[in-house]
Write a protein that holds these residues in place. Structure first.
Motif, mmCIF file in Angstrom:
data_model
loop_
_atom_site.group_PDB
_atom_site.id
_atom_site.type_symbol
_atom_site.label_atom_id
_atom_site.label_comp_id
_atom_site.label_asym_id
_atom_site.label_seq_id
_atom_site.Cartn_x
_atom_site.Cartn_y
_atom_site.Cartn_z
ATOM 1 N N THR A 1 0.819 -1.212 0.000
ATOM 2 C CA THR A 1 0.000 0.000 0.000
ATOM 3 C C THR A 1 0.855 1.266 0.000
ATOM 4 O O THR A 1 0.531 2.227 -0.702
ATOM 5 C CB THR A 1 -0.983 0.033 1.181
ATOM 6 O OG1 THR A 1 -0.274 -0.047 2.406
ATOM 7 C CG2 THR A 1 -1.993 -1.091 1.083
ATOM 8 N N ILE A 2 1.945 1.266 0.750
ATOM 9 C CA ILE A 2 2.828 2.429 0.751
ATOM 10 C C ILE A 2 3.477 2.572 -0.631
ATOM 11 O O ILE A 2 3.648 3.678 -1.141
ATOM 12 C CB ILE A 2 3.897 2.337 1.857
ATOM 13 C CG1 ILE A 2 3.253 2.282 3.249
ATOM 14 C CG2 ILE A 2 4.901 3.479 1.754
ATOM 15 C CD1 ILE A 2 2.445 3.464 3.661
ATOM 16 N N GLY A 3 3.807 1.461 -1.254
ATOM 17 C CA GLY A 3 4.355 1.493 -2.605
ATOM 18 C C GLY A 3 3.379 2.107 -3.598
ATOM 19 O O GLY A 3 3.760 2.939 -4.429
ATOM 20 N N VAL A 4 2.115 1.724 -3.507
ATOM 21 C CA VAL A 4 1.090 2.283 -4.392
ATOM 22 C C VAL A 4 0.941 3.780 -4.128
ATOM 23 O O VAL A 4 0.930 4.588 -5.064
ATOM 24 C CB VAL A 4 -0.264 1.558 -4.198
ATOM 25 C CG1 VAL A 4 -1.390 2.294 -4.912
ATOM 26 C CG2 VAL A 4 -0.178 0.112 -4.683
ATOM 27 N N ARG A 5 0.836 4.154 -2.861
ATOM 28 C CA ARG A 5 0.664 5.570 -2.510
ATOM 29 C C ARG A 5 1.856 6.403 -2.940
ATOM 30 O O ARG A 5 1.704 7.578 -3.278
ATOM 31 C CB ARG A 5 0.454 5.726 -1.007
ATOM 32 C CG ARG A 5 -0.887 5.234 -0.549
ATOM 33 C CD ARG A 5 -1.162 5.447 0.911
ATOM 34 N NE ARG A 5 -0.110 6.078 1.659
ATOM 35 C CZ ARG A 5 0.165 5.821 2.923
ATOM 36 N NH1 ARG A 5 -0.510 4.915 3.576
ATOM 37 N NH2 ARG A 5 1.131 6.466 3.542
ATOM 38 N N SER A 6 3.038 5.821 -2.934
ATOM 39 C CA SER A 6 4.238 6.582 -3.275
ATOM 40 C C SER A 6 4.267 6.988 -4.751
ATOM 41 O O SER A 6 5.059 7.844 -5.140
ATOM 42 C CB SER A 6 5.500 5.806 -2.915
ATOM 43 O OG SER A 6 5.686 4.702 -3.771
ATOM 44 N N ASN A 7 3.400 6.386 -5.549
ATOM 45 C CA ASN A 7 3.340 6.736 -6.971
ATOM 46 C C ASN A 7 2.447 7.941 -7.263
ATOM 47 O O ASN A 7 2.406 8.415 -8.398
ATOM 48 C CB ASN A 7 2.863 5.540 -7.789
ATOM 49 C CG ASN A 7 3.889 4.426 -7.794
ATOM 50 O OD1 ASN A 7 5.088 4.685 -7.818
ATOM 51 N ND2 ASN A 7 3.434 3.195 -7.753
ATOM 52 N N MET A 8 1.733 8.438 -6.243
ATOM 53 C CA MET A 8 0.887 9.618 -6.436
ATOM 54 C C MET A 8 1.757 10.844 -6.646
ATOM 55 O O MET A 8 2.782 11.011 -5.992
ATOM 56 C CB MET A 8 0.010 9.867 -5.205
ATOM 57 C CG MET A 8 -1.207 9.000 -5.117
ATOM 58 S SD MET A 8 -2.195 9.419 -3.667
ATOM 59 C CE MET A 8 -2.863 10.988 -4.154
ATOM 60 N N THR A 9 1.337 11.698 -7.544
ATOM 61 C CA THR A 9 2.052 12.958 -7.745
ATOM 62 C C THR A 9 1.496 14.004 -6.779
ATOM 63 O O THR A 9 0.380 13.860 -6.257
ATOM 64 C CB THR A 9 1.892 13.476 -9.183
ATOM 65 O OG1 THR A 9 0.527 13.861 -9.387
ATOM 66 C CG2 THR A 9 2.317 12.428 -10.211
ATOM 67 N N ILE A 10 2.249 15.056 -6.579
ATOM 68 C CA ILE A 10 1.770 16.149 -5.735
ATOM 69 C C ILE A 10 0.525 16.775 -6.358
ATOM 70 O O ILE A 10 -0.428 17.110 -5.663
ATOM 71 C CB ILE A 10 2.892 17.177 -5.503
ATOM 72 C CG1 ILE A 10 3.969 16.552 -4.626
ATOM 73 C CG2 ILE A 10 2.344 18.458 -4.871
ATOM 74 C CD1 ILE A 10 5.189 17.398 -4.401
ATOM 75 N N GLY A 11 0.511 16.888 -7.675
ATOM 76 C CA GLY A 11 -0.663 17.421 -8.367
ATOM 77 C C GLY A 11 -1.909 16.586 -8.096
ATOM 78 O O GLY A 11 -3.006 17.127 -7.909
ATOM 79 N N GLN A 12 -1.753 15.267 -8.092
ATOM 80 C CA GLN A 12 -2.886 14.392 -7.799
ATOM 81 C C GLN A 12 -3.356 14.582 -6.362
ATOM 82 O O GLN A 12 -4.564 14.617 -6.105
ATOM 83 C CB GLN A 12 -2.508 12.938 -8.054
ATOM 84 C CG GLN A 12 -2.336 12.621 -9.523
ATOM 85 C CD GLN A 12 -1.716 11.249 -9.771
ATOM 86 O OE1 GLN A 12 -0.998 10.714 -8.931
ATOM 87 N NE2 GLN A 12 -1.984 10.700 -10.942
ATOM 88 N N MET A 13 -2.416 14.697 -5.420
ATOM 89 C CA MET A 13 -2.800 14.927 -4.015
ATOM 90 C C MET A 13 -3.565 16.237 -3.885
ATOM 91 O O MET A 13 -4.577 16.313 -3.189
ATOM 92 C CB MET A 13 -1.573 14.936 -3.110
ATOM 93 C CG MET A 13 -0.946 13.564 -2.932
ATOM 94 S SD MET A 13 0.379 13.540 -1.713
ATOM 95 C CE MET A 13 1.637 14.505 -2.517
ATOM 96 N N TRP A 14 -3.098 17.285 -4.571
ATOM 97 C CA TRP A 14 -3.778 18.578 -4.506
ATOM 98 C C TRP A 14 -5.176 18.490 -5.104
ATOM 99 O O TRP A 14 -6.117 19.091 -4.588
ATOM 100 C CB TRP A 14 -2.963 19.635 -5.226
ATOM 101 C CG TRP A 14 -1.714 20.049 -4.511
ATOM 102 C CD1 TRP A 14 -1.406 19.868 -3.184
ATOM 103 C CD2 TRP A 14 -0.602 20.721 -5.087
ATOM 104 N NE1 TRP A 14 -0.171 20.380 -2.913
ATOM 105 C CE2 TRP A 14 0.361 20.918 -4.068
ATOM 106 C CE3 TRP A 14 -0.311 21.168 -6.359
ATOM 107 C CZ2 TRP A 14 1.562 21.548 -4.286
ATOM 108 C CZ3 TRP A 14 0.901 21.794 -6.577
ATOM 109 C CH2 TRP A 14 1.820 21.992 -5.547
ATOM 110 N N GLU A 15 -5.292 17.761 -6.210
ATOM 111 C CA GLU A 15 -6.604 17.638 -6.836
ATOM 112 C C GLU A 15 -7.577 16.909 -5.919
ATOM 113 O O GLU A 15 -8.733 17.319 -5.763
ATOM 114 C CB GLU A 15 -6.497 16.913 -8.180
ATOM 115 C CG GLU A 15 -7.803 16.896 -8.942
ATOM 116 C CD GLU A 15 -7.675 16.341 -10.357
ATOM 117 O OE1 GLU A 15 -8.592 16.603 -11.148
ATOM 118 O OE2 GLU A 15 -6.681 15.662 -10.666
#
Length: 109
Positions: free
Chosen positions: A55-69
């Motif tokens: 799960t941490i591996g999957v989450r680590s692929n998120m971009t900052i732009g995606q987190m902001w969105e």
């Protein structure tokens, strides 16, 4: 098998990351995840380690732009689950549970 609302947990963990050296942040998150899964009796240490690494591996692929969105959607009280990358991430997170013996969270003794 959908035991936990994985996306909110993933987002909460991103905003509650401990201060650490850059190389330690991912491992710190894995360790916190394992400790929480064991504490709340979701899994034994072996299964928790497999689940948390994935799960941490999957989450680590998120971009900052995606987190902001996603955060923007949350602030606007919109559901981000229809965003294509959120759908893909949810699918990947669900794959993290395949073959693991997971239980519903319980209050610690």
């Amino acid at each position: 098998m959908k035991l936990l609302p994985v996306l909110p947990l993933a987002l909460a963990a991103l905003f509650a990351m401990p201060q650490a050296n850059a190389a330690d942040i991912k491992q710190d998150n894995i360790n916190s995840c394992v400790n929480g899964a064991v504490k709340y009796k979701v899994a034994d240490k072996s299964n928790a380690t497999k689940l948390c690494n994935c799960t941490i591996g999957v989450r680590s692929n998120m971009t900052i732009g995606q987190m902001w969105e996603i955060e923007s959607y949350a602030q606007d009280k919109k559901d981000p689950s229809n965003l294509p990358y959120v759908k893909a991430m949810q699918k990947d997170l669900q794959q993290c549970t395949v073959g693991l013996d997971l239980k519903k969270p319980q209050k610690p003794a």
